[in-house]
Scaffold this motif. Sequence first.
Motif, PDB file in Angstrom:
ATOM      1  N   UNK A   1       7.921  -6.487  54.527  1.00  0.00           N
ATOM      2  CA  UNK A   1       8.213  -6.164  53.303  1.00  0.00           C
ATOM      3  C   UNK A   1       8.404  -4.545  52.934  1.00  0.00           C
ATOM      4  N   UNK A   2       7.799  -3.673  53.638  1.00  0.00           N
ATOM      5  CA  UNK A   2       8.212  -2.358  53.377  1.00  0.00           C
ATOM      6  C   UNK A   2       9.346  -1.925  54.127  1.00  0.00           C
ATOM      7  N   UNK A   3      10.069  -2.827  55.036  1.00  0.00           N
ATOM      8  CA  UNK A   3      11.170  -2.429  55.451  1.00  0.00           C
ATOM      9  C   UNK A   3      12.488  -2.859  54.555  1.00  0.00           C
ATOM     10  N   UNK A   4      12.379  -3.441  53.475  1.00  0.00           N
ATOM     11  CA  UNK A   4      13.466  -3.584  52.491  1.00  0.00           C
ATOM     12  C   UNK A   4      13.029  -3.042  51.176  1.00  0.00           C
ATOM     13  N   UNK A   5      14.048  -1.994  50.908  1.00  0.00           N
ATOM     14  CA  UNK A   5      13.909  -1.111  49.739  1.00  0.00           C
ATOM     15  C   UNK A   5      15.058  -1.264  48.712  1.00  0.00           C
ATOM     16  N   UNK A   6      14.542  -1.048  47.544  1.00  0.00           N
ATOM     17  CA  UNK A   6      15.636  -1.130  46.632  1.00  0.00           C
ATOM     18  C   UNK A   6      16.035   0.282  46.292  1.00  0.00           C
ATOM     19  N   UNK A   7      17.447   0.663  46.671  1.00  0.00           N
ATOM     20  CA  UNK A   7      18.063   1.871  46.438  1.00  0.00           C
ATOM     21  C   UNK A   7      18.077   2.142  44.908  1.00  0.00           C
ATOM     22  N   UNK A   8      18.390   0.992  44.185  1.00  0.00           N
ATOM     23  CA  UNK A   8      18.352   1.072  42.737  1.00  0.00           C
ATOM     24  C   UNK A   8      18.312  -0.301  42.391  1.00  0.00           C
ATOM     25  N   UNK A   9      18.080  -0.999  41.037  1.00  0.00           N
ATOM     26  CA  UNK A   9      17.799  -2.057  40.712  1.00  0.00           C
ATOM     27  C   UNK A   9      18.976  -3.057  41.186  1.00  0.00           C
ATOM     28  N   UNK A  10      18.512  -3.942  42.204  1.00  0.00           N
ATOM     29  CA  UNK A  10      19.402  -5.037  42.610  1.00  0.00           C
ATOM     30  C   UNK A  10      20.200  -4.645  43.842  1.00  0.00           C
ATOM     31  N   UNK A  11      20.020  -3.446  44.254  1.00  0.00           N
ATOM     32  CA  UNK A  11      20.897  -3.065  45.453  1.00  0.00           C
ATOM     33  C   UNK A  11      19.837  -2.327  46.550  1.00  0.00           C
ATOM     34  N   UNK A  12      20.000  -3.369  47.643  1.00  0.00           N
ATOM     35  CA  UNK A  12      18.843  -3.430  48.826  1.00  0.00           C
ATOM     36  C   UNK A  12      19.360  -2.490  49.683  1.00  0.00           C
ATOM     37  N   UNK A  13      18.430  -1.837  50.716  1.00  0.00           N
ATOM     38  CA  UNK A  13      18.724  -1.478  51.956  1.00  0.00           C
ATOM     39  C   UNK A  13      17.575  -1.698  52.836  1.00  0.00           C
ATOM     40  N   UNK A  14      17.756  -1.892  54.148  1.00  0.00           N
ATOM     41  CA  UNK A  14      16.639  -1.974  54.864  1.00  0.00           C
ATOM     42  C   UNK A  14      16.653  -1.035  56.169  1.00  0.00           C
ATOM     43  N   UNK A  15      15.660  -1.281  56.845  1.00  0.00           N
ATOM     44  CA  UNK A  15      15.388  -0.240  58.150  1.00  0.00           C
ATOM     45  C   UNK A  15      16.495  -0.527  59.103  1.00  0.00           C
ATOM     46  N   UNK A  16      16.975  -1.483  58.997  1.00  0.00           N
ATOM     47  CA  UNK A  16      18.275  -1.941  60.052  1.00  0.00           C
ATOM     48  C   UNK A  16      19.242  -1.038  59.697  1.00  0.00           C
ATOM     49  N   UNK A  17      19.812  -1.402  58.132  1.00  0.00           N
ATOM     50  CA  UNK A  17      20.960  -0.748  57.785  1.00  0.00           C
ATOM     51  C   UNK A  17      20.984   1.019  58.095  1.00  0.00           C
ATOM     52  N   UNK A  18      19.667   1.489  58.020  1.00  0.00           N
ATOM     53  CA  UNK A  18      19.661   3.014  57.972  1.00  0.00           C
ATOM     54  C   UNK A  18      19.787   3.307  59.645  1.00  0.00           C
ATOM     55  N   UNK A  19      18.894   2.696  60.229  1.00  0.00           N
ATOM     56  CA  UNK A  19      18.822   2.880  61.761  1.00  0.00           C
ATOM     57  C   UNK A  19      20.115   2.751  62.428  1.00  0.00           C
ATOM     58  N   UNK A  20      20.884   1.529  62.102  1.00  0.00           N
ATOM     59  CA  UNK A  20      22.192   1.371  62.672  1.00  0.00           C
ATOM     60  C   UNK A  20      22.984   2.393  62.260  1.00  0.00           C
ATOM     61  N   UNK A  21      23.121   2.640  61.082  1.00  0.00           N
ATOM     62  CA  UNK A  21      24.295   3.656  60.687  1.00  0.00           C
ATOM     63  C   UNK A  21      24.055   4.957  61.162  1.00  0.00           C
ATOM     64  N   UNK A  22      22.735   5.582  61.485  1.00  0.00           N
ATOM     65  CA  UNK A  22      22.377   6.545  62.209  1.00  0.00           C
ATOM     66  C   UNK A  22      22.821   6.581  63.642  1.00  0.00           C
ATOM     67  N   UNK A  23      22.832   5.634  64.364  1.00  0.00           N
ATOM     68  CA  UNK A  23      23.288   5.391  65.759  1.00  0.00           C
ATOM     69  C   UNK A  23      24.844   5.489  65.917  1.00  0.00           C
ATOM     70  N   UNK A  24      25.097   4.785  64.884  1.00  0.00           N
ATOM     71  CA  UNK A  24      26.831   4.539  64.912  1.00  0.00           C
ATOM     72  C   UNK A  24      27.338   5.982  64.587  1.00  0.00           C
ATOM     73  N   UNK A  25      26.923   6.782  63.520  1.00  0.00           N
ATOM     74  CA  UNK A  25      27.222   8.155  63.193  1.00  0.00           C
ATOM     75  C   UNK A  25      27.195   8.867  64.425  1.00  0.00           C
ATOM     76  N   UNK A  26      26.147   9.069  65.233  1.00  0.00           N
ATOM     77  CA  UNK A  26      25.724   9.936  66.309  1.00  0.00           C
ATOM     78  C   UNK A  26      26.805   9.731  67.243  1.00  0.00           C
ATOM     79  N   UNK A  27      27.026   8.513  67.558  1.00  0.00           N
ATOM     80  CA  UNK A  27      28.136   8.353  68.587  1.00  0.00           C
ATOM     81  C   UNK A  27      29.504   8.781  68.489  1.00  0.00           C
ATOM     82  N   UNK A  28      29.770   8.272  66.968  1.00  0.00           N
ATOM     83  CA  UNK A  28      31.088   8.519  66.520  1.00  0.00           C
ATOM     84  C   UNK A  28      31.441  10.119  66.535  1.00  0.00           C
ATOM     85  N   UNK A  29      30.277  10.547  66.080  1.00  0.00           N
ATOM     86  CA  UNK A  29      30.428  12.238  65.907  1.00  0.00           C
ATOM     87  C   UNK A  29      30.450  12.781  67.273  1.00  0.00           C
ATOM     88  N   UNK A  30      29.745  12.490  68.279  1.00  0.00           N
ATOM     89  CA  UNK A  30      29.837  12.978  69.783  1.00  0.00           C
ATOM     90  C   UNK A  30      31.084  12.872  70.231  1.00  0.00           C
TER      91      UNK A  30
END
Length: 253
Positions: A27-56
């Motif tokens: 339950x704590x891995x699903x967050x409301x960024x704003x009402x009705x707009x969800x983000x999960x730990x998977x969104x954040x971690x996946x974006x971080x890895x994609x960003x790091x590799x593309x930037x490199x």
Amino acid sequence: MRTEAVTTLIREVTDQVILPRFRHLAPEEVIQKQPGDLVTVADREAEAVLTAVLHAATPDAAIVGEEATFADPSLLGRLDHAEHAWVIDPVDGTRNFAHGSEDFGVMVAEVRAGQTVRGWIWQPRHDRFFEVERGGGATCNGEQLPPLRPHGAPWTAAVWMKLQREADPRLLLRRTRGSCAIDYPALACGEVDALAYRSVHPWDHLAGALLVTELGGVSRLDGRPYGSGMTGSLIVTADSAAPARAVEELART
């Protein structure tokens, strides 16, 4: 980066970061960024890895990710002025993902001087990978996709709004499936004839719009060719004739 390298990166991040969380989110891995707009730990971690590799791989390129832009909206302005940029939607259809629906995907678009030149859409639970390059056509799982052909009336349109009885009787309306990574390929594969959206964030639409237009379809935002940094009603159709006019009329109601 070569197209196949980006494809491999997306697959690896999906396998290592996203799919292990599918239907296993605490339950704590699903967050409301704003009402009705969800983000999960998977969104954040996946974006971080994609960003790091593309930037490199491309250190001079701007990288615009959905979650990073939510934290710092000024990042979106970099896209309009960058000579080279990557746009990332780490889990498109987060609400579906968080609720155990298989209708989600990963989308990446490459932009040069304001023009989308390549796009990747991965549907891991449906095992369909779409790749598109401006001027080079589009593929699904390595097979070239044929040009789009509207079915002819009646047309099936996936739309954002409540289904309206007063719509053009030639339109068979259904709601979008809650993920552009699912909707755009549905149009590209001839499952629907048109899409209509009010939310027009670039991470949701750049890869899909290129996929459709490369196959002969049309994407317009209040009558203008779709591009980042724009607002309005986005209409995407298999051709520029009758289905487009019918859906555009619906969007004005």
